[in-house]
Scaffold this motif. Structure first.
Motif, PDB file in Angstrom:
ATOM      1  N   ASP A  45       2.693  -1.674   9.461  1.00  0.00           N
ATOM      2  CA  ASP A  45       4.050  -1.139   9.486  1.00  0.00           C
ATOM      3  C   ASP A  45       4.974  -2.035   8.659  1.00  0.00           C
ATOM      4  O   ASP A  45       5.087  -3.235   8.911  1.00  0.00           O
ATOM      5  N   GLY A  46       5.613  -1.454   7.646  1.00  0.00           N
ATOM      6  CA  GLY A  46       6.536  -2.186   6.792  1.00  0.00           C
ATOM      7  C   GLY A  46       5.913  -2.763   5.532  1.00  0.00           C
ATOM      8  O   GLY A  46       6.626  -3.220   4.636  1.00  0.00           O
ATOM      9  N   ASP A  51       1.213   2.634  -3.719  1.00  0.00           N
ATOM     10  CA  ASP A  51       2.034   3.616  -4.422  1.00  0.00           C
ATOM     11  C   ASP A  51       3.520   3.284  -4.358  1.00  0.00           C
ATOM     12  O   ASP A  51       4.350   4.071  -4.795  1.00  0.00           O
ATOM     13  N   GLY A  52       3.864   2.139  -3.766  1.00  0.00           N
ATOM     14  CA  GLY A  52       5.247   1.704  -3.721  1.00  0.00           C
ATOM     15  C   GLY A  52       6.033   2.192  -2.514  1.00  0.00           C
ATOM     16  O   GLY A  52       7.242   1.968  -2.440  1.00  0.00           O
ATOM     17  N   PHE A  53       5.364   2.857  -1.558  1.00  0.00           N
ATOM     18  CA  PHE A  53       6.036   3.297  -0.335  1.00  0.00           C
ATOM     19  C   PHE A  53       5.898   2.217   0.729  1.00  0.00           C
ATOM     20  O   PHE A  53       4.911   1.510   0.777  1.00  0.00           O
ATOM     21  N   GLY A  62      12.040   9.279   0.508  1.00  0.00           N
ATOM     22  CA  GLY A  62      10.605   9.073   0.377  1.00  0.00           C
ATOM     23  C   GLY A  62       9.811  10.335   0.666  1.00  0.00           C
ATOM     24  O   GLY A  62       8.848  10.664  -0.043  1.00  0.00           O
ATOM     25  N   SER A  63      10.234  11.063   1.682  1.00  0.00           N
ATOM     26  CA  SER A  63       9.560  12.312   2.043  1.00  0.00           C
ATOM     27  C   SER A  63       9.751  13.366   0.968  1.00  0.00           C
ATOM     28  O   SER A  63       8.807  14.072   0.596  1.00  0.00           O
ATOM     29  N   HIS A 113      -9.639   3.822  -3.087  1.00  0.00           N
ATOM     30  CA  HIS A 113      -9.982   2.654  -3.901  1.00  0.00           C
ATOM     31  C   HIS A 113     -10.234   1.464  -2.980  1.00  0.00           C
ATOM     32  O   HIS A 113      -9.749   1.426  -1.855  1.00  0.00           O
ATOM     33  N   THR A 114     -11.007   0.529  -3.473  1.00  0.00           N
ATOM     34  CA  THR A 114     -11.444  -0.580  -2.615  1.00  0.00           C
ATOM     35  C   THR A 114     -10.558  -1.807  -2.711  1.00  0.00           C
ATOM     36  O   THR A 114     -10.773  -2.770  -1.981  1.00  0.00           O
ATOM     37  N   ASP A 115      -9.596  -1.809  -3.609  1.00  0.00           N
ATOM     38  CA  ASP A 115      -8.671  -2.948  -3.686  1.00  0.00           C
ATOM     39  C   ASP A 115      -7.281  -2.461  -3.279  1.00  0.00           C
ATOM     40  O   ASP A 115      -7.029  -1.279  -3.177  1.00  0.00           O
ATOM     41  N   GLY A 116      -6.387  -3.338  -3.034  1.00  0.00           N
ATOM     42  CA  GLY A 116      -5.060  -2.948  -2.584  1.00  0.00           C
ATOM     43  C   GLY A 116      -5.023  -2.775  -1.069  1.00  0.00           C
ATOM     44  O   GLY A 116      -6.033  -2.912  -0.389  1.00  0.00           O
TER      45      GLY A 116
END
Length: 195
Positions: A45-46, A51-53, A62-63, A113-116
């Motif tokens: 949370d936070g 993706d920058g959200f 955002g929605s 994806h496996t990173d991030g």
């Protein structure tokens, strides 16, 4: 000219349906999936997603951004559907299943994806992967049903072709199957890494 106008109206109808379904399934449905995933991993949370959200933060902007992006991707998906539609064959349920699996595995594999932090922080990872496969799969199923039952019902699948045309269709179908299997193998490899 009436036939051309009717054909263009059908194509436009599929594009509009793709956009609306993208907004509903990818935008609204995606937002619900994100909400459920963050409830499974409160520690995320936070945290800013890949993706920058901000995870767990549901703002109007955002929605709306997610719905707008999903609408555009829904139209792109409708274009792809119109292109691959002629490769579909078999009974109704098999055509719906084919598009559902292709959308779920193909798009899901692009999203996972496996990173991030999106898939390494959210737990359990398999639930996150399944969620990001389920949303495009649901879109593929819904678009196929809407397009074929309401908009394109008068257009035959596959088109009537001679022997050379049939052979070409089967070669293209085989290539699509190979791409689908490779995508599934790649997705399974990502799941194994994340697990």
């Amino acid at each position: 000219m009436g036939g051309l106008a009717a054909g263009l109206a059908r194509v436009l109808g599929v594009l509009v349906a793709g956009g609306v379904l993208g907004a509903l399934i990818g935008g609204v449905g995606g937002r619900i999936v994100m909400y459920l995933l963050i409830r499974l991993t409160p520690a995320a949370d936070g945290v800013t997603s890949d993706d920058g959200f901000e995870m767990g933060r549901f703002t109007l902007s955002g929605s709306l951004n997610l719905v707008a992006i999903a609408t555009i991707l829904g139209v792109v998906g409708a274009v792809l559907y119109l292109v691959i539609r002629w490769l579909l064959f078999g009974p109704w349920w098999f055509r719906v299943l084919s598009v559902t699996l292709a959308a779920g595995v193909g798009v899901g594999n692009l999203l996972v994806h496996t990173d991030g932090v999106d898939f390494t922080l959210l737990e359990p990872a398999l639930v996150s992967v399944l969620a990001f496969v389920a949303v495009p799969a649901a879109y593929g199923a819904a678009l196929t049903v809407v397009a074929e039952r309401w908009i394109l019902a008068a257009w035959p699948v596959p088109p009537r072709t001679g022997t050379a045309g049939s052979a070409t269709l089967w070669v293209l179908r085989a290539l699509a199957l190979v791409v689908g299997v490779l995508s599934l193998v790649d997705l399974a490899g990502k799941v194994a890494i994340l697990a």
